[in-house]
Design a protein around this motif. Structure first.
Motif, short mmCIF file in Angstrom:
data_model
loop_
_atom_site.label_atom_id
_atom_site.label_comp_id
_atom_site.label_asym_id
_atom_site.label_seq_id
_atom_site.Cartn_x
_atom_site.Cartn_y
_atom_site.Cartn_z
N UNK A 98 0.85 -1.49 -0.48
CA UNK A 98 0.09 -0.06 0.29
C UNK A 98 1.32 0.97 0.30
N UNK A 99 0.47 2.40 -0.90
CA UNK A 99 1.68 3.49 -1.24
C UNK A 99 0.83 4.31 -0.81
N UNK A 100 1.36 5.99 -2.17
CA UNK A 100 1.88 7.12 -1.26
C UNK A 100 0.69 7.59 -1.00
N UNK A 101 -1.04 7.45 -0.74
CA UNK A 101 -2.13 8.58 -0.07
C UNK A 101 -1.44 8.67 0.69
N UNK A 102 -0.77 7.82 1.62
CA UNK A 102 0.02 8.74 3.24
C UNK A 102 1.08 9.21 3.25
N UNK A 103 1.60 9.50 1.66
CA UNK A 103 3.23 10.20 1.89
C UNK A 103 2.63 11.43 1.20
N UNK A 104 2.98 12.93 1.71
CA UNK A 104 2.81 13.87 0.65
C UNK A 104 4.20 13.92 -0.10
N UNK A 105 4.01 15.08 -0.57
CA UNK A 105 4.96 15.56 -2.18
C UNK A 105 6.43 15.46 -1.52
N UNK A 106 7.43 15.77 -1.79
CA UNK A 106 8.50 15.81 -0.97
C UNK A 106 9.04 17.64 -1.48
N UNK A 107 8.89 18.60 -0.06
CA UNK A 107 9.15 19.91 -0.11
C UNK A 107 10.77 19.58 -0.94
N UNK A 108 10.68 21.39 -1.65
CA UNK A 108 12.37 21.84 -1.97
C UNK A 108 13.29 21.67 -1.36
N UNK A 109 12.83 22.13 0.21
CA UNK A 109 14.25 22.20 1.24
C UNK A 109 13.76 20.85 2.26
N UNK A 110 12.99 19.74 1.91
CA UNK A 110 12.76 18.59 2.28
C UNK A 110 13.85 17.49 1.61
N UNK A 111 14.71 17.04 3.60
CA UNK A 111 15.60 15.94 3.34
C UNK A 111 14.33 14.92 3.75
N UNK A 112 14.05 13.63 2.75
CA UNK A 112 13.56 13.02 4.05
C UNK A 112 14.67 11.46 3.50
N UNK A 113 14.53 11.44 5.10
CA UNK A 113 14.99 10.10 5.08
C UNK A 113 13.92 8.54 5.67
N UNK A 114 14.41 7.35 5.45
CA UNK A 114 13.37 6.21 5.89
C UNK A 114 14.29 5.17 6.55
N UNK A 115 13.83 4.77 7.52
CA UNK A 115 14.54 3.92 8.14
C UNK A 115 13.48 2.28 7.92
N UNK A 116 14.45 1.17 8.22
CA UNK A 116 13.79 0.04 8.42
C UNK A 116 13.18 0.21 9.73
N UNK A 117 12.18 -0.53 10.29
CA UNK A 117 11.22 -0.08 11.47
C UNK A 117 10.79 -1.32 12.07
N UNK A 118 11.11 -1.79 13.32
CA UNK A 118 10.06 -2.60 13.90
C UNK A 118 10.12 -2.08 15.38
N UNK A 119 9.01 -1.95 16.01
CA UNK A 119 8.94 -1.60 17.20
C UNK A 119 10.03 -0.37 18.02
N UNK A 120 10.10 0.81 17.20
CA UNK A 120 10.86 1.26 18.27
C UNK A 120 11.95 2.01 17.28
#
Length: 233
Positions: A98-120
């Motif tokens: 399931x994808x990007x309805x929950x992910x807004x478009x990234x702004x021009x000055x935004x850095x986007x980081x992802x982390x593999x996530x399990x129980x915090x």
């Protein structure tokens, strides 16, 4: 209340994510959504009818007509006015992610980081991660974050998912060679071999204090972390 958007099925991620006119380094960028890309691919390239496209994408013909019209106008605008195209986001699903309805478009000055996530904590197996926590950072500070379900459907789909979400950097635990290559192909910076609380590890990264192991490898031969699975460097 407005009717919730129905997820639009796409068959795969594009091989090319951006297009630009010659000598137009500072031209305006048009965000071309993945569901818009898929309608153009199916109707104009695969020569499907709009009805066939609607069936393939799991939505109504009226929805396809609306998406297709927007997509064609964006393409015309880019060609006529010399604008860049960047393929990103949209209300889509692929391989049951399931994808990007929950992910807004990234702004021009935004850095986007992802982390593999399990129980915090930072998840320790990229290829089977069921959640990512995605952080938007501006001027060295976390402005927002959210947890996104992925259902853990393989490194190729996950790499494409992160690229579509405009993630620039991934922090994770163990990761295999195939996943490394998939992330490299879509231009995502990889910081593997990280353990600990996800929020704290992102803060450490932003302060220049993140401890990670660029040489860690993850080998697995079944579907869990039991027998046949090992991570080492």
């Amino acid at each position: 209340m407005p009717r919730p958007k129905r997820c639009r099925r796409i068959c795969g991620y594009p091989s090319y994510w951006s297009f630009a006119p010659e000598d137009a380094k500072n031209s305006e960028v048009i965000a071309f959504k993945l569901d818009e890309y898929e309608t153009v691919r199916l109707i104009d390239y695969e020569k499907m009818t709009q009805e066939e496209c609607a069936s393939a994408m799991g939505v109504s013909r009226a929805t396809i007509t609306s998406i297709y019209e927007k997509a064609r106008y964006k393409l015309a605008d880019a060609i006529v006015n010399g604008k860049r195209i960047r393929i990103t986001g949209g209300s889509y699903c692929i391989d049951y992610i399931p994808a990007s309805a929950e992910i807004s478009e990234k702004g021009e000055n935004i850095m986007r980081i992802a982390v593999t996530y399990e129980k915090e904590m930072v998840g320790q197996h990229f290829g089977k991660t069921e959640k990512f926590k995605i952080y938007d950072v501006e001027n060295g500070e976390i402005k927002s974050s959210r947890v996104i379900d992925t259902n853990g459907n393989g490194h190729g789909a996950l790499a494409g998912f992160l690229r579509a979400a405009e993630v620039e950097t991934l922090i994770c635990g163990g990761i295999g060679a195939g996943a490394r290559n998939a992330l490299k192909e879509v231009g995502i910076k990889l910081l593997p071999g990280v353990t600990g609380n996800a929020d704290e590890m992102v803060k450490n990264y932003l302060s220049g204090n993140l401890e990670y192991n660029p040489d860690i490898e993850c080998h697995h031969h079944d579907h869990d972390h039991g027998e046949g699975h090992s991570c080492h460097h």
